[in-house]
Write an enzyme that holds these catalytic residues in place. Structure first.
Site, PDB file in Angstrom:
ATOM      1  N   ASP A  64       0.814  -1.208   0.000  1.00 59.17           N
ATOM      2  CA  ASP A  64       0.000   0.000   0.000  1.00 59.17           C
ATOM      3  C   ASP A  64       0.852   1.265   0.000  1.00 59.17           C
ATOM      4  O   ASP A  64       0.494   2.266  -0.612  1.00 59.17           O
ATOM      5  CB  ASP A  64      -0.926   0.002   1.220  1.00 59.17           C
ATOM      6  CG  ASP A  64      -2.135  -0.905   1.028  1.00 59.17           C
ATOM      7  OD1 ASP A  64      -2.289  -1.459  -0.078  1.00 59.17           O
ATOM      8  OD2 ASP A  64      -2.920  -1.052   1.982  1.00 59.17           O
ATOM      9  N   ARG A 151       4.466  12.811  25.561  1.00 60.06           N
ATOM     10  CA  ARG A 151       3.641  13.741  26.321  1.00 60.06           C
ATOM     11  C   ARG A 151       2.444  14.110  25.463  1.00 60.06           C
ATOM     12  O   ARG A 151       2.422  13.871  24.268  1.00 60.06           O
ATOM     13  CB  ARG A 151       4.412  14.995  26.730  1.00 60.06           C
ATOM     14  CG  ARG A 151       4.985  15.761  25.553  1.00 60.06           C
ATOM     15  CD  ARG A 151       5.803  16.938  26.041  1.00 60.06           C
ATOM     16  NE  ARG A 151       6.384  17.665  24.928  1.00 60.06           N
ATOM     17  CZ  ARG A 151       5.736  18.545  24.180  1.00 60.06           C
ATOM     18  NH1 ARG A 151       4.471  18.800  24.427  1.00 60.06           N
ATOM     19  NH2 ARG A 151       6.336  19.160  23.186  1.00 60.06           N
ATOM     20  N   ARG A 168      -6.853  17.137  23.956  1.00 55.81           N
ATOM     21  CA  ARG A 168      -5.517  16.855  24.479  1.00 55.81           C
ATOM     22  C   ARG A 168      -5.297  15.353  24.345  1.00 55.81           C
ATOM     23  O   ARG A 168      -6.163  14.550  24.714  1.00 55.81           O
ATOM     24  CB  ARG A 168      -5.382  17.292  25.936  1.00 55.81           C
ATOM     25  CG  ARG A 168      -5.252  18.789  26.118  1.00 55.81           C
ATOM     26  CD  ARG A 168      -5.102  19.159  27.588  1.00 55.81           C
ATOM     27  NE  ARG A 168      -3.924  18.548  28.195  1.00 55.81           N
ATOM     28  CZ  ARG A 168      -2.677  19.007  28.069  1.00 55.81           C
ATOM     29  NH1 ARG A 168      -2.456  20.116  27.357  1.00 55.81           N
ATOM     30  NH2 ARG A 168      -1.657  18.402  28.652  1.00 55.81           N
ATOM     31  N   ASP A 170      -2.684  12.326  21.885  1.00 55.81           N
ATOM     32  CA  ASP A 170      -1.540  12.050  21.016  1.00 55.81           C
ATOM     33  C   ASP A 170      -1.653  12.739  19.665  1.00 55.81           C
ATOM     34  O   ASP A 170      -0.705  12.701  18.876  1.00 55.81           O
ATOM     35  CB  ASP A 170      -1.402  10.545  20.793  1.00 55.81           C
ATOM     36  CG  ASP A 170      -0.838   9.827  22.015  1.00 55.81           C
ATOM     37  OD1 ASP A 170      -0.451  10.521  22.980  1.00 55.81           O
ATOM     38  OD2 ASP A 170      -0.791   8.586  22.013  1.00 55.81           O
ATOM     39  N   THR A 181      -9.912   2.735   6.564  1.00 55.46           N
ATOM     40  CA  THR A 181      -9.554   1.396   7.035  1.00 55.46           C
ATOM     41  C   THR A 181      -8.101   1.317   7.486  1.00 55.46           C
ATOM     42  O   THR A 181      -7.605   0.226   7.770  1.00 55.46           O
ATOM     43  CB  THR A 181      -9.804   0.352   5.932  1.00 55.46           C
ATOM     44  OG1 THR A 181      -9.152   0.776   4.724  1.00 55.46           O
ATOM     45  CG2 THR A 181     -11.289   0.186   5.670  1.00 55.46           C
ATOM     46  N   ASN A 184      -7.000   5.466  10.896  1.00 59.27           N
ATOM     47  CA  ASN A 184      -8.287   5.889  11.433  1.00 59.27           C
ATOM     48  C   ASN A 184      -9.024   4.738  12.108  1.00 59.27           C
ATOM     49  O   ASN A 184      -9.568   4.877  13.201  1.00 59.27           O
ATOM     50  CB  ASN A 184      -9.145   6.469  10.305  1.00 59.27           C
ATOM     51  CG  ASN A 184     -10.597   6.653  10.687  1.00 59.27           C
ATOM     52  OD1 ASN A 184     -10.956   7.562  11.425  1.00 59.27           O
ATOM     53  ND2 ASN A 184     -11.462   5.780  10.178  1.00 59.27           N
TER      54      ASN A 184
END
Length: 290
Positions: A64, A151, A168, A170, A181, A184
């Site tokens: 891909d 963090r 807030r 990552d 697919t 997400n």
């Protein structure tokens, strides 16, 4: 189709044995093919800029990632792509290496369809007064994630200039239907039919119990603004296009995302529905109950 360019992931086809076999199959079918010299990314991909301008189609040998890279390079040329999977899952690839001879037969016989898949266009608006930076178009997704040590980062999500939410965590994923697919899905976002025209916004590991994906129209403009954290460093976050191209982001920078002017054109040979492929790729038990 009588003239093809070929892009090969040379790390997956060492010695170009599969590529040469494909060229021979195309020759026997009466088609012409062109393989450019090894190009960027350590010679892993073929340099798309060397492919002939009058090519009817582009055959991509790899996974891909190789197909995504090719889609970026040829989006403005309005040329359809066929992916032959040399990788593992290969969700974007249309066929496997074991079916390559049948794929060439179908191309020669005109037994194929061409699907258009929307892409995302993005630009970085720097909060420090620098000029805007245009990012490559994304077929799968644009991901804004934390930079540096582990963090949280804070981002504000705006749709058509209106604040929708502050997260807030990552980071956040902006996905096309094709990319739904991918990352997400792993982040808990919805699966969307690639025939749809929309943008999915999914927070990554949000520091909140009520943060959920948001689905907006392809006519909307989504803006992600990087907030200042408690321990601000020069580079707060990083924006990544389809897992490849990346640009650093500082506090108050904004990434503006909308539907791209060009679409990726993918060649379909097998006639199976998206849901059939979904069942085969994700469940691995296509022979189960209907």
């Amino acid at each position: 189709m009588k003239k093809f360019g070929i892009i090969t992931n040379r790390e997956k086809d060492e010695g170009l044995g599969v590529t040469r076999r494909l060229q021979e199959l195309l020759r026997l079918s009466g088609a012409e093919s062109f393989l450019a010299a090894g190009g960027t990314n350590g010679g892993c991909y073929t340099a798309a800029e060397e492919l002939p301008e009058d090519a009817d189609g582009l055959i991509v040998l790899g996974g891909d990632g190789t197909l995504l890279h090719a889609a970026h390079d040829v989006a403005a040329r309005n040329i359809p792509l066929l992916g032959i999977n040399l990788g593992t899952l290969g969700f974007l690839a249309e066929t496997e290496i074991s079916d390559m001879e049948e794929a060439v037969r179908k191309l020669a016989a005109g037994e194929y369809q061409i699907e258009e898949h929307m892409m995302l266009s993005a630009r970085r608006l720097a909060g420090r007064g620098e000029s805007a930076k245009v990012l490559p178009d994304a077929l799968n997704d644009l991901v804004i994630s934390r930079s540096g040590f582990s963090r949280l980062i804070a981002v504000g999500v705006y749709i058509n200039g209106e604040l929708v939410n502050n997260y807030r965590g990552d980071g956040v994923i902006l996905s096309t239907p094709t990319g739904s697919t991918g990352y997400n899905l792993s982040a808990g976002g919805p699966i969307v039919s690639p025939a749809s025209n929309l943008i999915v916004i999914t927070p990554i590991c949000p520091h909140s119990l009520n943060a959920r994906s948001i689905v907006v129209s392809d006519r909307d403009t989504v803006s992600i603004r990087i907030r200042k954290s408690k321990k601000t460093q020069e580079e707060e976050a990083i924006a990544t296009v389809d897992g490849g191209y990346a640009v650093n982001l500082a506090a108050e920078d904004c990434v503006e995302v909308r539907r791209a002017a060009h679409a990726a054109k993918l060649i379909r040979l097998n006639g199976g529905s998206f849901y059939q492929v979904l069942r085969q790729k994700l469940d691995g038990n296509a022979g189960g109950q209907n």
